[in-house]
Design a protein around this motif. Structure first.
Motif, PDB file in Angstrom:
ATOM      1  N   SER A  17      56.668  20.475  72.477  1.00  0.00           N
ATOM      2  CA  SER A  17      56.085  20.160  71.098  1.00  0.00           C
ATOM      3  C   SER A  17      55.703  21.459  70.675  1.00  0.00           C
ATOM      4  CB  SER A  17      55.161  19.641  71.997  1.00  0.00           C
ATOM      5  OG  SER A  17      54.032  20.941  72.563  1.00  0.00           O
ATOM      6  N   ASP A  18      55.027  20.976  69.337  1.00  0.00           N
ATOM      7  CA  ASP A  18      55.516  22.160  68.178  1.00  0.00           C
ATOM      8  C   ASP A  18      54.102  23.486  68.415  1.00  0.00           C
ATOM      9  OD1 ASP A  18      56.043  22.590  66.085  1.00  0.00           O
ATOM     10  OD2 ASP A  18      55.020  21.587  64.902  1.00  0.00           O
ATOM     11  N   GLU A  19      53.001  22.626  69.998  1.00  0.00           N
ATOM     12  CA  GLU A  19      52.539  23.721  70.510  1.00  0.00           C
ATOM     13  C   GLU A  19      53.347  24.784  71.143  1.00  0.00           C
ATOM     14  OE1 GLU A  19      47.841  23.922  72.741  1.00  0.00           O
ATOM     15  OE2 GLU A  19      48.821  22.536  72.207  1.00  0.00           O
ATOM     16  N   GLN A  20      54.467  24.304  71.919  1.00  0.00           N
ATOM     17  CA  GLN A  20      54.720  25.051  72.975  1.00  0.00           C
ATOM     18  C   GLN A  20      55.924  26.077  71.962  1.00  0.00           C
ATOM     19  OE1 GLN A  20      56.540  21.975  75.074  1.00  0.00           O
ATOM     20  NE2 GLN A  20      55.691  22.651  76.844  1.00  0.00           N
ATOM     21  N   ARG A  69      63.516  25.420  65.616  1.00  0.00           N
ATOM     22  CA  ARG A  69      62.154  24.401  65.432  1.00  0.00           C
ATOM     23  C   ARG A  69      62.480  23.350  65.570  1.00  0.00           C
ATOM     24  NH1 ARG A  69      59.762  21.270  62.034  1.00  0.00           N
ATOM     25  NH2 ARG A  69      57.221  21.400  62.402  1.00  0.00           N
ATOM     26  N   ALA A  84      55.650  27.059  69.299  1.00  0.00           N
ATOM     27  CA  ALA A  84      54.430  27.940  68.672  1.00  0.00           C
ATOM     28  C   ALA A  84      54.328  29.041  69.741  1.00  0.00           C
ATOM     29  CB  ALA A  84      53.218  27.928  68.069  1.00  0.00           C
ATOM     30  N   TYR A  85      53.730  29.242  71.017  1.00  0.00           N
ATOM     31  CA  TYR A  85      53.438  30.046  72.063  1.00  0.00           C
ATOM     32  C   TYR A  85      54.947  30.326  72.280  1.00  0.00           C
ATOM     33  CZ  TYR A  85      49.126  27.905  72.594  1.00  0.00           C
ATOM     34  OH  TYR A  85      47.891  27.801  72.708  1.00  0.00           O
TER      35      TYR A  85
END
Length: 92
Positions: free
Chosen positions: A39-42, A29, A44-45
């Motif tokens: 991004s941080d959301e990507q 990360r 996580a996915y």
């Protein structure tokens, strides 16, 4: 150059992560956010997808990060470079 950056970033993750793939998640990360590849959301996915697909967890994450950061022409080439970087650390 994106190829060398992907290889060296995941070589660093492979060298300094002890305790398995779940211990490498914060390192992956940090590297991905430092280079602004996703991004941080990507991230996580990608972690969620990597857990649900069969195979080694760290290898799946490395392949998905390379596949996501590459452009359409060199997508396959860039998806293997983090994989090789992560595996080369075991040989050293």
């Amino acid at each position: 150059m994106i190829y060398l950056e992907l290889f060296l970033a995941f070589l660093e993750v492979g060298l300094f992560s002890f305790g398995g793939a779940y211990a490498a998640i914060p390192l992956i990360r940090d590297v991905v956010l430092e280079h602004a590849w996703m991004s941080d959301e990507q991230i996580a996915y990608i972690i969620a997808v990597s857990e649900s697909t069969p195979g080694p967890f760290a290898i799946n994450i490395a392949t998905f990060v390379g596949n996501t950061t590459a452009d359409r022409v060199y997508r396959m080439r860039c998806s293997y470079l983090p994989l090789f970087g992560n595996c080369c650390a075991d040989l050293l």
